[in-house]
Each structure stands twice: as structure tokens, then as C-alpha cells.
Design an enzyme around this catalytic site. Structure first.
Site, PDB file in Angstrom:
ATOM      1  N   ASN A 147      12.914 -16.417 -19.020  1.00 30.26           N
ATOM      2  CA  ASN A 147      13.190 -17.382 -20.093  1.00 30.26           C
ATOM      3  C   ASN A 147      12.186 -17.352 -21.242  1.00 30.26           C
ATOM      4  O   ASN A 147      12.491 -17.825 -22.332  1.00 30.26           O
ATOM      5  CB  ASN A 147      13.311 -18.795 -19.512  1.00 30.26           C
ATOM      6  CG  ASN A 147      12.035 -19.282 -18.897  1.00 30.26           C
ATOM      7  OD1 ASN A 147      11.262 -18.506 -18.351  1.00 30.26           O
ATOM      8  ND2 ASN A 147      11.794 -20.571 -18.978  1.00 30.26           N
ATOM      9  N   GLU A 245       3.737 -21.299 -11.203  1.00 30.03           N
ATOM     10  CA  GLU A 245       4.413 -22.288 -12.047  1.00 30.03           C
ATOM     11  C   GLU A 245       5.887 -22.204 -11.705  1.00 30.03           C
ATOM     12  O   GLU A 245       6.506 -21.152 -11.888  1.00 30.03           O
ATOM     13  CB  GLU A 245       4.189 -21.976 -13.536  1.00 30.03           C
ATOM     14  CG  GLU A 245       2.787 -22.278 -14.016  1.00 30.03           C
ATOM     15  CD  GLU A 245       2.391 -23.727 -13.839  1.00 30.03           C
ATOM     16  OE1 GLU A 245       3.280 -24.597 -13.772  1.00 30.03           O
ATOM     17  OE2 GLU A 245       1.181 -23.988 -13.732  1.00 30.03           O
ATOM     18  N   CYS A 279      11.336 -24.625 -18.025  1.00 29.68           N
ATOM     19  CA  CYS A 279      10.928 -25.444 -16.881  1.00 29.68           C
ATOM     20  C   CYS A 279      10.434 -26.802 -17.376  1.00 29.68           C
ATOM     21  O   CYS A 279      10.360 -27.744 -16.608  1.00 29.68           O
ATOM     22  CB  CYS A 279       9.863 -24.732 -16.062  1.00 29.68           C
ATOM     23  SG  CYS A 279       8.445 -24.265 -17.018  1.00 29.68           S
ATOM     24  N   GLU A 457      -2.883 -22.830 -16.144  1.00 26.70           N
ATOM     25  CA  GLU A 457      -2.789 -21.689 -17.054  1.00 26.70           C
ATOM     26  C   GLU A 457      -3.196 -22.134 -18.448  1.00 26.70           C
ATOM     27  O   GLU A 457      -3.141 -23.308 -18.775  1.00 26.70           O
ATOM     28  CB  GLU A 457      -1.346 -21.197 -17.132  1.00 26.70           C
ATOM     29  CG  GLU A 457      -0.772 -20.795 -15.803  1.00 26.70           C
ATOM     30  CD  GLU A 457       0.460 -19.946 -15.972  1.00 26.70           C
ATOM     31  OE1 GLU A 457       0.306 -18.725 -16.029  1.00 26.70           O
ATOM     32  OE2 GLU A 457       1.564 -20.492 -16.051  1.00 26.70           O
TER      33      GLU A 457
HETATM   34  C1  UN1 Z   1       7.175 -24.615 -23.272  1.00 26.43           C
HETATM   35  O1  UN1 Z   1       7.866 -25.592 -22.977  1.00 26.43           O
HETATM   36  O2  UN1 Z   1       6.730 -24.441 -24.417  1.00 26.43           O
HETATM   37  O3  UN1 Z   1       9.047 -21.289 -17.695  1.00 26.43           O
HETATM   38  C2  UN1 Z   1       6.756 -23.594 -22.294  1.00 26.43           C
HETATM   39  C3  UN1 Z   1       8.888 -22.232 -18.477  1.00 26.43           C
HETATM   40  C4  UN1 Z   1       7.477 -22.711 -18.704  1.00 26.43           C
HETATM   41  C5  UN1 Z   1       7.040 -22.558 -20.094  1.00 26.43           C
HETATM   42  C6  UN1 Z   1       7.473 -23.665 -20.986  1.00 26.43           C
HETATM   43  N1  UN1 Z   1       6.584 -21.996 -17.813  1.00 26.43           N
HETATM   44  O4  UN1 Z   1       9.838 -22.733 -19.040  1.00 26.43           O
END
Ligand code: UN1
Length: 476
Positions: A147, A245, A279, A457
Site C-alpha cells: 500500500n 507494524e 493501516c 519506526e
Molecule cells: C500514513 O498514514 O501516512 O501501512 C502512513 C500503512 C502504514 C503507513 C501509514 N504503515 O498504512
């Protein structure tokens, strides 16, 4: 065919995968080599051999290389953003924005490479001095999702290299294009042979070989809870450091005192932009009764104005879902919400456009409860629910009633409520009058409970994962 980068060489393969545009299934972006188990073994050995020299290299050398990579990514943001949107399906503006974020992350860590510090304390015993120093861990395995095809690789690879580690990088097999471009940039920026290796392919072959290897000291993973659990257990068994994550089920509270227009913008952005495939997306909007009906009217009105279409067309607000499998999952959850008794107040239908692609109307459920599957499990698509609550207290308890804890948000004009929620939220990131998704790159990113595991992170805190502490006692 685009090849894997192993020990400083572009290495071919007998197997490849086609990279297909989710906005137009007839558009084949290119073929990418699939790494074999042997390729992964070779990449890990190369990373292991390259480690001692890289670990002891001048921070200035590492800083210069990261700076060059960051500068090239930023200079090519339009072209790389186009590639990213073409292979992943987020809009061109989102794709270019993500590439710029990746460039800035490399520049940030170019600075951090020069700022590795330790501590010196007086011992509790006379005549002794104590030092705490930081050293690189060794070979780091980096496994990333589809993503954010360039930003997530950037925020793992840049700190890994900055602090003197070597890397074996496995990108998501759905989006090899951005990953390959990044590898090419790093290679030409002067990363020595073996310090950074790209191995494209399937999790079951490539990911598994990285996780099993006794030479890989640490794994940084972003992806699903299920895969994360398996990786985490395997790392534990093998004594590896691990950072994960995973999912989110992020709540956004809309208080009765919220600025309604601002709340609708925050909700639509957080829930549906990037096709809801973040996420950090707000999938549970928790709305106080007093403002509920007005909020539903406004958000439905707003959703009806959004243009869903080809990611590369200039007037598109929301691009397609990234893959057939993801579209199937979204539709299954939409059916599940209806069968559990939630009302589909807007969208949820697959759409036909001029090109064949995975287009889906953003879906909004009302009359949903927090116990429904659609509000317990991560959907990872343009699907969100409104949960009506009596008051702020109930809103906070619903917000925190989840197995996840990545991001949370509140829309309110009350400083007292904003401050209270900031303290009581069970999430690792709290957003006040701003979308739950979309984060800065120079501050820690991460969550609690099932969302995250291990050190944070991004920003300077990334050093907790990418360095090992050593405590030294010296008799003066
Ligand atoms: C964001 O919301 O700017 O996989 C980053 C994901 C997260 C990153 C989101 N680790 O959607």
C-alpha cells in the site's frame, strides 16, 4: 525484465511476475524477476560479507550516499509518482506525495547518520567509568506491504543503512516497480556491493528464507496481523530482533461540538483517501447522537461528489482497489456488514469505468455496532462505519474497545475534550481535528496492542531498532 540486486550485480531468474495496473488490467507495466531460495541465500551472504566494512565506514560516506539517493528521488518525484500510482492505484497526487515523502526520509536519515551518540556515566564504583555506545545490528531483513510501495521501504531502508547495517529487502510482490526503482537509485548512489540487496518474490519463498536465515539479525515487517504473528514467532525462536507494524481499526470521534464541515473533511480523508488502504485509515467513525443525523447527511452528500476512477486521470479523487483479492475481501466485508444488520448508507458497489479495473464506490455503513465484524477486523479498503453513541464518555469507551491501537482521532472544538482524549486514547498516535492517516516522517510512528510490536519506526527513535546497545566499563 527487471532483475534482482544481489551482491552489487543485477541477477536474472527463470521465473518472473507481471506488474499489472489496477486501473487498467490491459496495461502491463513490466516483468520482474522472482528470486529463488538460492538467490535469497546469496543476498544474505553478500549482506553478511559486506557488513564489517560498512559498519565501520565513515558516517559521512553513509550520509552522502543517502543524501544522493534522497535528492534523486525528489528530483524524479513526478515520474516515480506516476509509476507508483500506475502499479498501486492511488491517485497521481497521492503517488507523487508519497515519492516526495520517501525522498525526504532519505535526506532526514542522511543527517541522522552523522548524529549517532552514546552516553558516558560515572560508575557507582570508584575508579570506573561507564559508556553506553550504539552499534549496528548486522544484516536486516526488510519485508514491506503493497500500500506504500516506496515510503515504507524508505523508512526502513534509510535508517538501516544510516546506522551501518546491511539490508536484504523483499518488497510486496504486487508492487515491484517502485521497489526496483529505489534499488536502482541506491545502487547508483554508491551503496557498496552487498550492502543493499533486492530480492523480489513471494512471501512463501523469499520472505520465508529471510526469516529462517540464521545470518539475518533483525526483521522489520509491515503487513497483516496474521503474517506478522508468524514472522514474530519465527524470529523469537531464532533469537532475532523484530519490529512489526500490522493492522488498525482506527476510531475517529466526532463530538457534538465539532465544526461539522471540518469533521466531514477529516473523516472523508482519513477513511477513504488512498482508497482506504492505509493501516492508519479511520474505519470507525464514532458520532455523538446530537450531531449524528446532520453528520450522516453531510458525509453522504460529500461522498456522492467524489470521483472514483483511473488513478492517473487528473480529476480522480479515489483510485481503484489494488488487486482482485483485495476487492473480493472488501466486498465480503460489505456483505458481512449488511447481514449483521448495518445499513449501507452510501456506495459499496463495484463500478465500471472505460478501462477494466478494480473500481469500488466508497462504502459507508450507519446503524453499526462496535461488535460487528466490520468494526472488529481490519478491512483495508474504502469501507467505514458510523457508530452512534450517546455522549463523549461512551465515545471514548467505544474508541478504545478494540484489539488494535495504531491511530485514533477526535473532532472537537473543546480543548478540555481534546486534552482528555489525548490522555485516554489507547492508540500509539492521536490526532486532534486532523485525519487519523497521513503522518510526518521525522517523529515516531507506531501503535499498541495488535497493531505494532517492537520499537517505533521513523524519526530519531528509529535508532532503537536499527542499533544495538553496548555497555562498556573502564577502569581509568
Ligand atoms: C500514513 O498514514 O501516512 O501501512 C502512513 C500503512 C502504514 C503507513 C501509514 N504503515 O498504512
Amino acid at each position: 525484465m527487471k532483475l534482482n540486486l544481489i551482491a552489487g550485480e543485477w541477477v536474472g531468474s527463470t521465473q518472473s511476475t507481471s506488474n499489472i495496473n489496477p486501473s487498467d488490467l490491459s496495461d502491463r507495466i513490466g516483468d520482474y524477476a522472482l528470486a529463488s531460495g538460492q538467490d535469497v541465500t546469496d543476498a544474505i551472504s553478500a549482506a553478511q560479507s559486506a557488513f564489517p566494512a560498512w559498519a565501520q565506514s565513515s558516517p559521512e560516506l553513509r550520509s552522502d550516499i543517502l543524501d544522493r539517493a534522497g535528492a534523486e528521488i525528489l528530483a524524479r518525484r513526478d515520474e516515480l509518482g506516476h509509476l507508483l500510482s500506475r502499479e498501486e492505484g492511488k491517485t497521481l497526487a497521492e503517488g507523487i506525495g508519497e515519492v516526495a515523502r520517501a525522498g525526504r526520509i532519505f535526506r532526514y536519515f542522511a543527517g541522522e547518520a552523522l548524529r549517532v551518540t552514546g552516553e558516558r556515566l560515572n560508575s557507582v564504583r570508584a575508579g570506573l567509568e561507564v559508556e553506553i555506545i550504539r552499534e549496528p545490528e548486522g544484516v536486516i531483513g526488510i519485508i514491506t506491504p503493497w500500500n506504500f510501495p516506496i515510503a515504507i521501504p524508505a523508512w526502513k531502508i534509510a535508517p538501516a543503512l544510516a546506522y551501518g547495517n546491511t539490508v536484504v529487502f523483499k518488497p510486496a510482490d504486487l508492487v515491484p516497480g517502485s521497489a526496483w526503482a529505489l534499488a536502482d537509485i541506491l545502487h547508483r548512489a554508491g551503496v557498496p556491493a552487498g550492502v543493499f540487496n533486492l530480492v523480489m518474490g513471494r512471501g512463501s519463498v523469499v520472505g520465508n528464507a529471510i526469516v529462517q536465515s540464521s545470518q539475518v539479525r533483525a526483521i522489520s515487517f509491515t503487513g497483516s496481523v496474521q503474517t506478522g504473528r508468524q514472522i514474530g514467532m519465527a524470529c523469537m525462536e531464532r533469537g532475532k530482533k523484530v519490529q512489526m507494524e500490522m493492522g488498525g481499526k482506527n476510531p475517529l470521534i466526532i463530538c457534538a461540538d465539532a465544526d461539522l464541515d471540518a469533521a466531514v473533511s477529516v473523516a472523508v480523508n482519513g477513511s477513504y483517501f488512498s482508497t482506504g488502504q492505509r493501516c492508519t485509515a479511520s474505519s470507525r467513525m464514532i458520532v455523538e447522537r446530537a450531531i449524528h443525523d446532520a453528520f450522516v447527511d453531510r458525509i453522504v452528500q460529500r461522498l456522492s461528489t467524489l470521483r472514483i476512477g483511473h488513478a492517473l486521470e487528473a480529476d480522480t479523487d479515489i483510485g481503484p482497489v489494488a488487486s482482485a483479492a483485495q476487492l473480493q475481501q472488501d466486498l465480503e466485508y460489505i456483505a458481512s456488514g449488511r447481514s449483521e444488520g448495518a445499513e449501507l448508507a452510501f456506495g459499496g458497489q463495484p463500478l465500471n469505468r472505460q478501462t477494466e479495473g478494480y473500481f469500488l464506490q466508497p462504502a459507508l455503513f450507519t446503524g453499526a455496532t462496535n461488535q460487528m465484524r466490520i468494526n472488529r477486523e481490519e478491512i483495508f479498503g474504502p469501507v467505514a462505519s458510523i457508530i452512534r453513541v450517546e455522549d463523549y464518555e461512551e465515545a471514548v469507551s467505544v474508541a478504545n474497545d478494540t484489539e488494535f491501537g495504531l491511530s485514533s482521532g477526535i473532532c472537537t472544538t473543546s480543548l478540555a475534550k481534546a486534552s482528555d482524549f489525548k490522555r485516554r486514547s489507547g492508540a500509539g498516535m492521536v490526532m486532534v481535528n486532523t485525519p487519523t492517516a497521513g503522518v510526518d516522517y521525522h517523529v515516531p510512528f507506531g501503535g499498541r496492542r495488535n497493531s505494532s510490536y517492537g520499537p517505533r519506526e521513523q524519526g530519531a527513535h528509529a535508532r532503537e531498532f536499527y542499533t544495538a546497545l553496548k555497555t562498556v566499563y573502564v577502569t581509568a
